[in-house]
Design a protein around this motif. Structure first.
Motif, PDB file in Angstrom:
ATOM      1  N   TRP A   1     -85.983 -71.558  55.839  1.00  0.00           N
ATOM      2  CA  TRP A   1     -86.356 -70.435  56.702  1.00  0.00           C
ATOM      3  C   TRP A   1     -85.203 -70.072  57.633  1.00  0.00           C
ATOM      4  O   TRP A   1     -84.899 -68.887  57.825  1.00  0.00           O
ATOM      5  CB  TRP A   1     -87.612 -70.779  57.501  1.00  0.00           C
ATOM      6  CG  TRP A   1     -87.998 -69.727  58.474  1.00  0.00           C
ATOM      7  CD1 TRP A   1     -88.688 -68.576  58.214  1.00  0.00           C
ATOM      8  CD2 TRP A   1     -87.693 -69.701  59.874  1.00  0.00           C
ATOM      9  NE1 TRP A   1     -88.840 -67.841  59.369  1.00  0.00           N
ATOM     10  CE2 TRP A   1     -88.233 -68.512  60.404  1.00  0.00           C
ATOM     11  CE3 TRP A   1     -87.024 -70.568  60.732  1.00  0.00           C
ATOM     12  CZ2 TRP A   1     -88.127 -68.169  61.743  1.00  0.00           C
ATOM     13  CZ3 TRP A   1     -86.914 -70.233  62.071  1.00  0.00           C
ATOM     14  CH2 TRP A   1     -87.463 -69.038  62.556  1.00  0.00           C
ATOM     15  N   ALA A   2     -84.540 -71.074  58.206  1.00  0.00           N
ATOM     16  CA  ALA A   2     -83.435 -70.816  59.144  1.00  0.00           C
ATOM     17  C   ALA A   2     -82.309 -70.056  58.451  1.00  0.00           C
ATOM     18  O   ALA A   2     -81.815 -69.047  58.980  1.00  0.00           O
ATOM     19  CB  ALA A   2     -82.914 -72.125  59.722  1.00  0.00           C
ATOM     20  N   PHE A   3     -81.894 -70.511  57.281  1.00  0.00           N
ATOM     21  CA  PHE A   3     -80.813 -69.816  56.576  1.00  0.00           C
ATOM     22  C   PHE A   3     -81.253 -68.436  56.086  1.00  0.00           C
ATOM     23  O   PHE A   3     -80.476 -67.484  56.148  1.00  0.00           O
ATOM     24  CB  PHE A   3     -80.268 -70.663  55.427  1.00  0.00           C
ATOM     25  CG  PHE A   3     -79.371 -71.794  55.875  1.00  0.00           C
ATOM     26  CD1 PHE A   3     -78.300 -71.568  56.733  1.00  0.00           C
ATOM     27  CD2 PHE A   3     -79.594 -73.086  55.448  1.00  0.00           C
ATOM     28  CE1 PHE A   3     -77.472 -72.599  57.150  1.00  0.00           C
ATOM     29  CE2 PHE A   3     -78.772 -74.135  55.846  1.00  0.00           C
ATOM     30  CZ  PHE A   3     -77.706 -73.892  56.703  1.00  0.00           C
ATOM     31  N   ASP A   4     -82.506 -68.313  55.641  1.00  0.00           N
ATOM     32  CA  ASP A   4     -83.004 -67.000  55.215  1.00  0.00           C
ATOM     33  C   ASP A   4     -83.064 -66.030  56.391  1.00  0.00           C
ATOM     34  O   ASP A   4     -82.760 -64.849  56.246  1.00  0.00           O
ATOM     35  CB  ASP A   4     -84.401 -67.113  54.598  1.00  0.00           C
ATOM     36  CG  ASP A   4     -84.398 -67.762  53.226  1.00  0.00           C
ATOM     37  OD1 ASP A   4     -83.310 -67.931  52.627  1.00  0.00           O
ATOM     38  OD2 ASP A   4     -85.500 -68.124  52.763  1.00  0.00           O
ATOM     39  N   THR A   5     -83.476 -66.526  57.547  1.00  0.00           N
ATOM     40  CA  THR A   5     -83.684 -65.671  58.715  1.00  0.00           C
ATOM     41  C   THR A   5     -82.387 -65.344  59.450  1.00  0.00           C
ATOM     42  O   THR A   5     -82.196 -64.215  59.900  1.00  0.00           O
ATOM     43  CB  THR A   5     -84.677 -66.348  59.689  1.00  0.00           C
ATOM     44  OG1 THR A   5     -85.898 -66.606  58.981  1.00  0.00           O
ATOM     45  CG2 THR A   5     -84.968 -65.475  60.894  1.00  0.00           C
TER      46      THR A   5
ATOM     47  N   ALA B   1     -81.057 -73.005  69.160  1.00  0.00           N
ATOM     48  CA  ALA B   1     -79.807 -72.260  69.378  1.00  0.00           C
ATOM     49  C   ALA B   1     -79.374 -71.405  68.193  1.00  0.00           C
ATOM     50  O   ALA B   1     -78.192 -71.165  68.012  1.00  0.00           O
ATOM     51  CB  ALA B   1     -78.678 -73.213  69.797  1.00  0.00           C
ATOM     52  N   ALA B   2     -80.320 -70.944  67.399  1.00  0.00           N
ATOM     53  CA  ALA B   2     -79.981 -70.010  66.316  1.00  0.00           C
ATOM     54  C   ALA B   2     -80.047 -68.601  66.878  1.00  0.00           C
ATOM     55  O   ALA B   2     -81.041 -68.210  67.469  1.00  0.00           O
ATOM     56  CB  ALA B   2     -80.949 -70.152  65.155  1.00  0.00           C
ATOM     57  N   ALA B   3     -78.959 -67.860  66.726  1.00  0.00           N
ATOM     58  CA  ALA B   3     -78.901 -66.500  67.252  1.00  0.00           C
ATOM     59  C   ALA B   3     -77.884 -65.703  66.445  1.00  0.00           C
ATOM     60  O   ALA B   3     -76.946 -66.279  65.870  1.00  0.00           O
ATOM     61  CB  ALA B   3     -78.495 -66.513  68.726  1.00  0.00           C
ATOM     62  N   PRO B   4     -78.051 -64.389  66.393  1.00  0.00           N
ATOM     63  CA  PRO B   4     -77.072 -63.565  65.681  1.00  0.00           C
ATOM     64  C   PRO B   4     -75.648 -63.854  66.172  1.00  0.00           C
ATOM     65  O   PRO B   4     -75.403 -63.969  67.373  1.00  0.00           O
ATOM     66  CB  PRO B   4     -77.498 -62.132  66.025  1.00  0.00           C
ATOM     67  CG  PRO B   4     -78.972 -62.242  66.283  1.00  0.00           C
ATOM     68  CD  PRO B   4     -79.142 -63.588  66.956  1.00  0.00           C
ATOM     69  N   GLY B   5     -74.745 -64.032  65.224  1.00  0.00           N
ATOM     70  CA  GLY B   5     -73.349 -64.281  65.554  1.00  0.00           C
ATOM     71  C   GLY B   5     -73.016 -65.747  65.774  1.00  0.00           C
ATOM     72  O   GLY B   5     -71.850 -66.101  65.865  1.00  0.00           O
TER      73      GLY B   5
ATOM     74  N   ALA C   1     -77.813 -64.020  57.318  1.00  0.00           N
ATOM     75  CA  ALA C   1     -77.156 -62.700  57.289  1.00  0.00           C
ATOM     76  C   ALA C   1     -76.507 -62.375  58.627  1.00  0.00           C
ATOM     77  O   ALA C   1     -75.586 -61.563  58.687  1.00  0.00           O
ATOM     78  CB  ALA C   1     -78.166 -61.615  56.926  1.00  0.00           C
ATOM     79  N   ASP C   2     -76.979 -63.031  59.697  1.00  0.00           N
ATOM     80  CA  ASP C   2     -76.407 -62.823  61.032  1.00  0.00           C
ATOM     81  C   ASP C   2     -75.293 -63.824  61.351  1.00  0.00           C
ATOM     82  O   ASP C   2     -74.829 -63.887  62.484  1.00  0.00           O
ATOM     83  CB  ASP C   2     -77.499 -62.943  62.101  1.00  0.00           C
ATOM     84  CG  ASP C   2     -78.462 -61.775  62.059  1.00  0.00           C
ATOM     85  OD1 ASP C   2     -78.046 -60.662  61.678  1.00  0.00           O
ATOM     86  OD2 ASP C   2     -79.641 -61.976  62.409  1.00  0.00           O
ATOM     87  N   GLY C   3     -74.908 -64.631  60.366  1.00  0.00           N
ATOM     88  CA  GLY C   3     -73.765 -65.513  60.564  1.00  0.00           C
ATOM     89  C   GLY C   3     -74.044 -67.005  60.581  1.00  0.00           C
ATOM     90  O   GLY C   3     -73.114 -67.796  60.683  1.00  0.00           O
ATOM     91  N   LEU C   4     -75.310 -67.442  60.481  1.00  0.00           N
ATOM     92  CA  LEU C   4     -75.587 -68.881  60.474  1.00  0.00           C
ATOM     93  C   LEU C   4     -74.993 -69.510  59.219  1.00  0.00           C
ATOM     94  O   LEU C   4     -75.310 -69.102  58.103  1.00  0.00           O
ATOM     95  CB  LEU C   4     -77.098 -69.147  60.526  1.00  0.00           C
ATOM     96  CG  LEU C   4     -77.498 -70.628  60.554  1.00  0.00           C
ATOM     97  CD1 LEU C   4     -76.973 -71.315  61.817  1.00  0.00           C
ATOM     98  CD2 LEU C   4     -79.004 -70.776  60.457  1.00  0.00           C
TER      99      LEU C   4
END
Length: 188
Positions: A129-133, A95-99, A136-139
């Motif tokens: 990797w999750a935080f790097d990827t 469930a990682a997605a922009p915003g 910037a999109d809000g995670l």
């Protein structure tokens, strides 16, 4: 959609190097083999019974990359002279997605990989990797959930920087036991 990634985790004095890569159809035999472990079937919802179920499970992991719903990685134990060694486990980002400020991580390990630091090292690689990827999109936060009676998962979570947050009540039939929620925040 985020393109599938391959993550490399260097060896330590106590543990071999690891490669985390998207699941492939040639992982089916190894997945069936490790799924025979009673310890895995006790804790993991991903254990499979036979090649047909394993193929379906791998296809689900591959589809997760396409849809962006989940990004599952086979964790491979790499020995010197081997490019893609034995299956040691699995890590997944859900469930990682922009915003979206919150996503979930999960993992399991093969019996031979337990108590060797592989789960925490693979989880730490996935976390970075999750935080790097997606950072910037809000995670901002990753959540790790496990059954309350699984102390090994508590140790892996804590060793990987996931702080205990709360006890979650059972929600049968999918979650018949109380659970622990561990949290890791971006920058922690």
């Amino acid at each position: 959609m985020t393109a599938p990634a391959v993550l490399h985790v260097p060896a330590t004095p106590a543990s071999p190097a690891l490669v985390l890569r998207p699941w492939r159809m040639d992982d089916i035999a190894a997945l069936v083999e490790v799924s025979r472990d009673p310890g895995l079937t006790l804790w993991a919802s991903s254990a499979v019974d036979g090649e047909a179920q394993a193929a379906q499970w791998v296809q689900t992991q591959q589809q997760g990359w396409v849809s962006g719903d989940r990004r599952g990685f086979a964790v491979r134990e790499v020995r010197p002279g081997s490019a893609d060694g034995r299956l040691a486990g699995s890590v997944v980002l859900k469930a990682a997605a922009p915003g979206r400020p919150v996503a979930e991580v999960g993992y399991w390990t093969a019996a031979r990989a337990r108590r060797r630091g592989m789960a925490s090292r693979a989880l730490e690689a996935l976390t970075g990797w999750a935080f790097d990827t997606f950072g910037a999109d809000g995670l901002q936060r990753l959540e790790l959930l496990h059954q309350v009676d699984n102390p090994a998962s508590c140790r892996v979570a804590q060793k990987s920087g996931y702080a205990f947050d709360s006890v979650l009540p059972a929600s049968p039939p999918a979650f018949p036991h109380d659970g622990h929620l561990h949290i890791r925040r971006a920058g922690a």
